[in-house]
Write a protein that holds these residues in place. Structure first.
Motif, PDB file in Angstrom:
ATOM      1  N   PRO A  28       0.034  -1.979  -0.775  1.00 35.41           N
ATOM      2  CA  PRO A  28       1.283  -1.220  -0.625  1.00 35.41           C
ATOM      3  C   PRO A  28       2.376  -1.647  -1.591  1.00 35.41           C
ATOM      4  O   PRO A  28       3.151  -0.809  -2.067  1.00 35.41           O
ATOM      5  CB  PRO A  28       1.696  -1.502   0.827  1.00 35.41           C
ATOM      6  CG  PRO A  28       0.425  -1.796   1.533  1.00 35.41           C
ATOM      7  CD  PRO A  28      -0.427  -2.511   0.523  1.00 35.41           C
ATOM      8  N   SER A  31       1.229   0.383  -4.730  1.00 35.39           N
ATOM      9  CA  SER A  31       1.165   1.842  -4.629  1.00 35.39           C
ATOM     10  C   SER A  31       2.475   2.465  -4.152  1.00 35.39           C
ATOM     11  O   SER A  31       2.730   3.641  -4.405  1.00 35.39           O
ATOM     12  CB  SER A  31       0.025   2.252  -3.682  1.00 35.39           C
ATOM     13  OG  SER A  31       0.264   1.795  -2.368  1.00 35.39           O
ATOM     14  N   SER A  32       3.330   1.700  -3.463  1.00 38.76           N
ATOM     15  CA  SER A  32       4.596   2.263  -2.966  1.00 38.76           C
ATOM     16  C   SER A  32       5.600   2.462  -4.081  1.00 38.76           C
ATOM     17  O   SER A  32       6.581   3.204  -3.917  1.00 38.76           O
ATOM     18  CB  SER A  32       5.195   1.339  -1.895  1.00 38.76           C
ATOM     19  OG  SER A  32       5.494   0.063  -2.441  1.00 38.76           O
ATOM     20  N   GLY A 152       0.939   2.921   1.384  1.00 41.58           N
ATOM     21  CA  GLY A 152       2.034   2.704   0.452  1.00 41.58           C
ATOM     22  C   GLY A 152       2.384   3.950  -0.331  1.00 41.58           C
ATOM     23  O   GLY A 152       3.568   4.280  -0.514  1.00 41.58           O
ATOM     24  N   ALA A 153       1.365   4.667  -0.786  1.00 41.91           N
ATOM     25  CA  ALA A 153       1.607   5.878  -1.575  1.00 41.91           C
ATOM     26  C   ALA A 153       2.157   7.017  -0.721  1.00 41.91           C
ATOM     27  O   ALA A 153       3.094   7.720  -1.118  1.00 41.91           O
ATOM     28  CB  ALA A 153       0.311   6.317  -2.248  1.00 41.91           C
ATOM     29  N   SER A 156       5.863   6.152   1.031  1.00 41.00           N
ATOM     30  CA  SER A 156       6.942   5.684   0.171  1.00 41.00           C
ATOM     31  C   SER A 156       8.141   6.636   0.171  1.00 41.00           C
ATOM     32  O   SER A 156       9.280   6.218   0.422  1.00 41.00           O
ATOM     33  CB  SER A 156       6.405   5.497  -1.255  1.00 41.00           C
ATOM     34  OG  SER A 156       7.370   4.922  -2.083  1.00 41.00           O
ATOM     35  N   TRP A 166      15.664   4.164  -2.034  1.00 41.86           N
ATOM     36  CA  TRP A 166      14.350   3.716  -2.482  1.00 41.86           C
ATOM     37  C   TRP A 166      14.225   2.202  -2.371  1.00 41.86           C
ATOM     38  O   TRP A 166      13.119   1.663  -2.223  1.00 41.86           O
ATOM     39  CB  TRP A 166      14.078   4.182  -3.910  1.00 41.86           C
ATOM     40  CG  TRP A 166      15.061   3.719  -4.958  1.00 41.86           C
ATOM     41  CD1 TRP A 166      16.148   4.395  -5.431  1.00 41.86           C
ATOM     42  CD2 TRP A 166      15.035   2.469  -5.672  1.00 41.86           C
ATOM     43  NE1 TRP A 166      16.806   3.660  -6.383  1.00 41.86           N
ATOM     44  CE2 TRP A 166      16.135   2.475  -6.569  1.00 41.86           C
ATOM     45  CE3 TRP A 166      14.199   1.360  -5.647  1.00 41.86           C
ATOM     46  CZ2 TRP A 166      16.426   1.403  -7.409  1.00 41.86           C
ATOM     47  CZ3 TRP A 166      14.470   0.291  -6.496  1.00 41.86           C
ATOM     48  CH2 TRP A 166      15.570   0.314  -7.360  1.00 41.86           C
ATOM     49  N   SER A 169      13.048   1.328   1.048  1.00 34.89           N
ATOM     50  CA  SER A 169      11.641   1.718   1.161  1.00 34.89           C
ATOM     51  C   SER A 169      10.733   0.619   0.622  1.00 34.89           C
ATOM     52  O   SER A 169       9.705   0.283   1.227  1.00 34.89           O
ATOM     53  CB  SER A 169      11.404   3.024   0.391  1.00 34.89           C
ATOM     54  OG  SER A 169      10.044   3.405   0.431  1.00 34.89           O
ATOM     55  N   LEU A 170      11.117   0.020  -0.510  1.00 43.66           N
ATOM     56  CA  LEU A 170      10.317  -1.065  -1.082  1.00 43.66           C
ATOM     57  C   LEU A 170      10.370  -2.311  -0.207  1.00 43.66           C
ATOM     58  O   LEU A 170       9.347  -2.989   0.011  1.00 43.66           O
ATOM     59  CB  LEU A 170      10.829  -1.393  -2.497  1.00 43.66           C
ATOM     60  CG  LEU A 170      10.649  -0.317  -3.572  1.00 43.66           C
ATOM     61  CD1 LEU A 170      11.249  -0.787  -4.892  1.00 43.66           C
ATOM     62  CD2 LEU A 170       9.163   0.015  -3.750  1.00 43.66           C
ATOM     63  N   TRP A 173       8.094  -2.973   3.328  1.00 42.46           N
ATOM     64  CA  TRP A 173       6.710  -3.458   3.381  1.00 42.46           C
ATOM     65  C   TRP A 173       6.637  -4.963   3.627  1.00 42.46           C
ATOM     66  O   TRP A 173       5.570  -5.486   3.942  1.00 42.46           O
ATOM     67  CB  TRP A 173       5.978  -3.081   2.096  1.00 42.46           C
ATOM     68  CG  TRP A 173       5.856  -1.602   1.957  1.00 42.46           C
ATOM     69  CD1 TRP A 173       6.589  -0.782   1.161  1.00 42.46           C
ATOM     70  CD2 TRP A 173       4.975  -0.746   2.691  1.00 42.46           C
ATOM     71  NE1 TRP A 173       6.230   0.533   1.340  1.00 42.46           N
ATOM     72  CE2 TRP A 173       5.231   0.583   2.271  1.00 42.46           C
ATOM     73  CE3 TRP A 173       3.994  -0.973   3.660  1.00 42.46           C
ATOM     74  CZ2 TRP A 173       4.541   1.674   2.790  1.00 42.46           C
ATOM     75  CZ3 TRP A 173       3.302   0.118   4.176  1.00 42.46           C
ATOM     76  CH2 TRP A 173       3.583   1.418   3.741  1.00 42.46           C
ATOM     77  N   GLY A 249       3.200  12.451  -4.418  1.00 47.19           N
ATOM     78  CA  GLY A 249       2.959  11.214  -3.674  1.00 47.19           C
ATOM     79  C   GLY A 249       1.865  11.372  -2.632  1.00 47.19           C
ATOM     80  O   GLY A 249       1.013  10.496  -2.467  1.00 47.19           O
ATOM     81  N   GLY A 253      -1.673   9.581  -2.280  1.00 47.95           N
ATOM     82  CA  GLY A 253      -1.977   8.922  -1.018  1.00 47.95           C
ATOM     83  C   GLY A 253      -3.281   9.429  -0.407  1.00 47.95           C
ATOM     84  O   GLY A 253      -4.070   8.647   0.113  1.00 47.95           O
TER      85      GLY A 253
END
Length: 404
Positions: A28, A31-32, A152-153, A156, A166, A169-170, A173, A249, A253
Motif C-alpha cells: 500500500p 500503490s497508494s 492501496g490503489a 487512495s 492527499w 490519505s498517505l 496506511w 485508480g 486496483g
C-alpha cells in the motif's frame, strides 16, 4: 520445545497469519501514491521528471537496503529485524504526509528501505518454518502483497476525498502497519531450539560467482520493473487516454486485485512441470497482452486488459519469489539469494519508473511507451528461460557453493 521434527500445526497457522498481516503492509505504501500523482503534481508543482524520481525512489531503496537484511538478521535475529523494519515503515508513512516537500521524498525513502528489508527476510523465514511447502506458502504471502497493493490503489482516492487531503490519505496506511507491528512483536515465532543450523559456507562472493543466482536476480529485476511501472504510472497513463482519476485508480486496483488469483495459483501450477519455465512464460505473456490492451486497444477492451495484466503480474512476482526458495538448499542460502535477487533486482527495477518519467517528460507517443514496456517483458521472458530450469544452489561437504 519438543524434539519431534514434525511441524507444529498451530505454529504454522500462527506464522501464516502473521506473514499475511505483514505482507498486507508491503505494497500500500507504494500503490497508494500512484493514483494521487495528479493531485500531488497540482499541489506541489513537481515536474514529470520529479514525479518520476518520486516513484523511482522507493523501488531504488528496495534494492539498496535489501542486501542489509541478511546482515541485520545475523546480528539481531530475523524476527527482531522484521519488527525494526515495520517500525521504520510507520515512521516513513508519517513523514511523507507532512507539509514540507522534502519530507515527501524523505518519508518515501524510509518506506522503501523498510519494505526492502522486510521483503527480503520473509522468504528465508518461510524456508525455515515450512521447507517442504515453501513454494505454496510463498504464494500465500504473495497473495497478501497483492491484496495490500489493491487496497492501496483502490482506496487512495476515496481516502483523500473523505479526509480532504492527499497527505492524510498517505498517512492513514500507518495504522495498518501499526497493527502488524503490534501483532508481530506479540506473537512472532522464534527459531525452534531443535532446528539444526544450516551448514556454514556460501558467502556472497561465492554466490556472485554462480550464474543461477544472476539469472534469478535478473528475472526478479525485469518483472519487478514492470510491476513498479504499473504502480507508479499506470493511472497517469490511463488518465492520458481519457479516464478520470478515480476510474484510473480503480482500474489499477482491480488489476492488482486479480493478482490474488495467480499469486496463489502460479506456484501450485508450476508443480505440474519438471521446471517453472512454462508457467513463467504463460504469466509473462499475460502481462504483455494486458499492457497492450490497456494502452493501445479500444477502451471496450479495458477489462480484459485489467484481468490479463493482473493474472500475469501476480503470477510472475509469485514465481520469482518462489524461485528463491526452490533454487536454494537451506534457509541460510535462501536468505542470501533473497538479498541478492531482491537487492540487485529492485535496483534494476527502479530504472523502469524513472525511464517512463523521462519518456513522458519528452512527450513521446503512447505507442512508444507501450513498445518500451513490451521490450521489458521480452527481456524478462529470456531470463525466465534460464532461471526457470530445475537447478539448485547447494553446499558440498567442504562448505563450497555449487549448482546442481
Amino acid at each position: 520445545m519438543t524434539t519431534d521434527a514434525r511441524p507444529d500445526p498451530r505454529r504454522i497457522a500462527l506464522f501464516l497469519l502473521l506473514m499475511v498481516l505483514v505482507g498486507l503492509n508491503l505494497r500500500p505504501a507504494l500503490s497508494s501514491l500512484a493514483p494521487l500523482l495528479v493531485r500531488i503534481k497540482a499541489d506541489t508543482g513537481l515536474s514529470p521528471l520529479a514525479i518520476g524520481a518520486l516513484t523511482t525512489l522507493p523501488v531504488l531503496c528496495l534494492g539498496i537496503f535489501a542486501p542489509l537484511a541478511p546482515w541485520l538478521a545475523k546480528r539481531t535475529g530475523p524476527e527482531n529485524t522484521l519488527a525494526l523494519a515495520l517500525g521504520l515503515l510507520i515512521l516513513g508513512l508519517m513523514l511523507r504526509g507532512a507539509p514540507p516537500l522534502p519530507l515527501l521524498f524523505g518519508g518515501t525513502l524510509l518506506v522503501g528501505a523498510a519494505i526492502g528489508v522486510a521483503g527480503t527476510l520473509l522468504p528465508a523465514l518461510v524456508k525455515r518454518e515450512l521447507p517442504g511447502g515453501a513454494d505454496l506458502m510463498t504464494g500465500v504471502y504473495t497473495m497478501a502483497l497483492c491484496l495490500g497493493g489493491a487496497l492501496g490503489a483502490g482506496l487512495s482516492i476515496p481516502l483523500a476525498d473523505a479526509m480532504g487531503s492527499w497527505r492524510w490519505s498517505l498517512v492513514s496506511w500507518g495504522l495498518l502497519a501499526a497493527v502488524a507491528l503490534l501483532a508481530w512483536v506479540s506473537l512472532m515465532p522464534r527459531a525452534p531450539r531443535n532446528l539444526p543450523a544450516p551448514p556454514p559456507g556460501g558467502s556472497m562472493r561465492e554466490l556472485l560467482g554462480q550464474p543461477l543466482a544472476w539469472q534469478v536476480m535478473l528475472l526478479m529485476g525485469t518483472q519487478s520493473s514492470l510491476a513498479y511501472i504499473v504502480f507508479g504510472w499506470l493511472p497517469t497513463l490511463l488518465q492520458s487516454r481519457g479516464y478520470s482519476e478515480a476510474e484510473a485508480g480503480w482500474l489499477m486496483g482491480a488489476s492488482v486485485m486479480v493478482q490474488l488469483i495467480s499469486a496463489l495459483g502460479a506456484p501450485w501450477l508450476a508443480r505440474f512441470g519438471r521446471d517453472q519455465r512454462p508457467a513463467l512464460l504463460l504469466v509473462l505473456g499475460c502481462v504483455a497482452g494486458g499492457l497492450w490492451l490497456l494502452l493501445q486497444a479500444d477502451v471496450q477492451w479495458r477489462w480484459p486488459g485489467v484481468v490479463l495484466l493482473g493474472l500475469g503480474q501476480g503470477g510472475s512476482f509469485s514465481l520469482a519469489l518462489t524461485l528463491i526458495v526452490l533454487r536454494t538448499a537451506n534457509s541460510r542460502l535462501a536468505g542470501k539469494l533473497s538479498g541478492l535477487a531482491q537487492g540487485g533486482g529492485y535496483t534494476l527495477a527502479a530504472m523502469g519508473p524513472l525511464a517512463v518519467g523521462v519518456l513522458l517528460q519528452l512527450e513521446v507517443s503512447m505507442g512508444t511507451v507501450t513498445a518500451v514496456l513490451l521490450l521489458i517483458v521480452a527481456a524478462a521472458a529470456a531470463f525466465a528461460l534460464l532461471a526457470g530450469r530445475n537447478r539448485r544452489l547447494d553446499l558440498d561437504q567442504s562448505g563450497k557453493l555449487f549448482t546442481h
